[in-house]
Design an enzyme around this catalytic site. Structure first.
Site: not given
Ligand code: NG1
Ligand code: ZN
Length: 545
Positions: A65, A277, A279, A373, A501-502, A508
């Site tokens: 992505s 973005d 992808d 986003n 963050s995931g 964050r």
């Molecule tokens: P994380 O890294 O968990 O915040 C980010 C985006 C999510 C989602 C994922 C997958 C923000 C704050 N977080 O996740 O909304 O799109 O990446 O791509 O934008």
């Molecule tokens: Zn993407």
């Protein structure tokens, strides 16, 4: 040779580095591409098992992505085009982390627990983005599928949402559309042209849109699609991958987080521009005004535009369908306020990650979901689609009702309901602006965003932060939420929250307040609280200027 001997043999060509541990996160596996070969092979195996289990076609998308070019990643797509279920995310992690000698037993564990009939046929669709590493990584997925005797179809270079669309088409026996890239262009462009046919006096200037392709797959696909749009949309494509680096200083994530225009795009004052973005599953819009000030129209503004349009059409069509907007904690407070109090639509807040939004949106007749986003789409329940279709085709309704029902029907067809889709969202937004005769400035003026700031803090273990209330409050570590509460009180119209963050090894921090200075100060103060209470590493966060 038995099935498992073949897997053993093939897997030795895609060996796992001993000790490497990775997790299937919010968006699948994602890390530096050099660590992913064994993961890809194993996801080919897992997709084959998932296909046998569901007796349906499963998708595997190779992409990272909006991450930098050197990263890559992989996501599994379930039969209706949705994200794979949490139980199978768990299997993905187990399989990914089994040491080389334990792979077959890890595979057999999944087969046993899920009682998979191994003589069942399997079919897997594979797609990839434009990263140079994607070529060999997608091949590793295909090798995994063939090692377990599954059939595969390699779609080559496609956007993530295109692959979701293919999977859904295949498993609905073509009801959702034809499972080819041409079928996708045909379905969306036809609905788009029918929608814009309702726009009166649309000048050539109004049909102009600049697109920042993030130097990724979206740029290639938008170019392929252009000829289907029959001049109803004039696209100027920038960052098309011919020179610049993927996602570097461009793309939807850069524009949203930096709150500034991408490099490589010629922005004329007042003109609409959008960024995809890497992808093409996210989109944000923006323009600069005559004073050179940058205006961002993010996922919240998109959700507002789309839900307003749909609500008006439902009224005109006299259709009693329940519509809701689903957001996350990152949604700007002004958008939530406007949707609830002015538009009077139901608003739901879920945890970050599209699967959460998608599920919440499925509870309504019409669920509009967007992350701030720019990742989002609209879901229509089967009953809603049927009611709309009946009305659009009825011979007894009056002209206004019928027009509204037809617009709704075309909206159903232009939107990719399987997942957020930059191309499909772009077509819907452009059609709405045309039909409503609305400029980007008028759209922007629906409500004013509260100034906000997003920051990242490095900590030794981000799992020490546990959250509740759709991530809006921190339960652990002790004292953190109290600290945030007292910092928020120092600012007007303020709100702040933190979450691990995931997709990145960071915490964050989000803050919004009445002024930008205030939002920046609050974000910094909260970052310091995280750093001090949640085991910050490296230098203390510095204030921004
Ligand atoms: P994380 O890294 O968990 O915040 C980010 C985006 C999510 C989602 C994922 C997958 C923000 C704050 N977080 O996740 O909304 O799109 O990446 O791509 O934008
Ligand atoms: Zn993407």
């Amino acid at each position: 040779m038995s099935q498992f001997e073949e897997v053993s043999k093939q897997s030795s060509l895609h060996p796992k580095p001993p000790g490497l541990v990775l997790q299937y996160g919010t968006a699948g596996f994602r890390t530096n591409a050099k660590h992913l070969d064994h993961i890809m092979f194993r996801m080919g195996l897992l997709a084959t098992l998932r296909s046998k289990k569901t007796q349906a076609t499963i998708g595997v998308m190779v992409t990272a992505s909006h991450n930098p070019e050197e990263d890559n990643g992989v996501k599994l797509i379930d039969p209706m085009g949705e994200m794979v279920t949490p139980t199978w995310e768990g299997y993905a992690t187990q399989l990914a982390n089994a040491e080389q000698g334990d792979l077959i037993s890890a595979l057999k564990d999944v087969i046993d627990v899920e009682k998979i009939n191994m003589s069942q046929a399997a079919n897997v669709f594979v797609g990839k983005d434009t990263r140079s590493s994607s070529v060999s990584l997608a091949q590793a997925v295909l090798d995994g599928v063939s090692a377990l005797g599954g059939h595969s179809k390699d779609y080559g270079l496609v956007t993530t949402p295109q692959l979701h669309y293919m999977v859904c088409c295949q498993n609905t026996q073509g009801k959702y559309g034809e499972a080819t890239v041409e079928g996708y262009y045909h379905k969306l462009s036809r609905a788009f042209i029918q929608l814009t046919g309702n726009a009166s006096n649309c000048t050539d200037d109004q049909k102009l849109l600049s697109v920042d392709g993030a130097n990724g797959i979206g740029a290639l696909k938008v170019r392929e699609m252009e000829r289907h749009l029959k001049k109803e949309l004039h696209l100027s494509l920038f960052n098309d991958g011919s020179e610049g680096k993927l996602n570097h200083q461009c793309g939807a994530d850069f524009v949203k987080v930096q709150q500034k225009p991408p490099t490589g795009v010629k922005l004329n004052a007042g003109e609409r521009c959008c960024s995809f973005d890497g992808d093409a599953d996210r989109i944000v819009y923006y323009y600069t005004d005559s004073d050179g000030k940058f205006h961002l129209l993010d996922g919240d503004k998109i959700a507002t535009l789309i839900s307003t349009f749909l609500k008006e059409l439902l009224t005109q069509a006299h259709l009693d369908l329940k519509i809701a907007v689903v957001q996350t904690a990152y949604a700007n407070g002004s958008s939530t306020h406007y949707l609830e109090n002015t538009m009077k639509v139901i608003v739901r807040c879920t945890k970050t990650g599209v699967k959460h939004l998608h599920h919440a949106a499925q509870e309504f007749d019409i669920g509009v979901y967007f992350e701030a986003n720019g990742h989002g789409t609209v879901l229509f329940s089967r009953e809603a689609e049927e009611k709309i279709q009946q009305l659009a085709e009825s011979s007894t309704t009056d002209d206004e009702t019928k027009r509204a029902a037809r617009l709704l029907q075309n909206t159903v067809n232009v939107i990719n309901q399987t997942v957020g889709d930059a191309i499909s969202d772009m077509l819907l937004i452009e059609a709405i602006l045309a039909v409503k005769g609305m400029t980007v400035q008028q759209w922007d003026a629906i409500y004013s965003d509260l100034p906000n700031r997003q920051l990242k803090v490095k900590v030794s273990d981000r799992r020490v932060i546990d959250t509740t209330d759709a991530e809006r409050r921190a339960v652990t570590p002790a004292g953190l939420q109290d600290a945030i509460d007292s910092l928020v009180k120092k600012h007007r119209q303020a709100r702040s929250f933190v979450r691990p963050s995931g997709t990145e090894d960071v915490v964050r921090v989000y803050a919004e307040a009445e002024t930008q200075e205030s939002a920046d100060a609050l974000a910094h103060e909260v970052s310091l609280a995280v750093y001090r209470l949640a085991g910050g590493v490296g230098e203390e966060p510095k204030p921004s200027h």
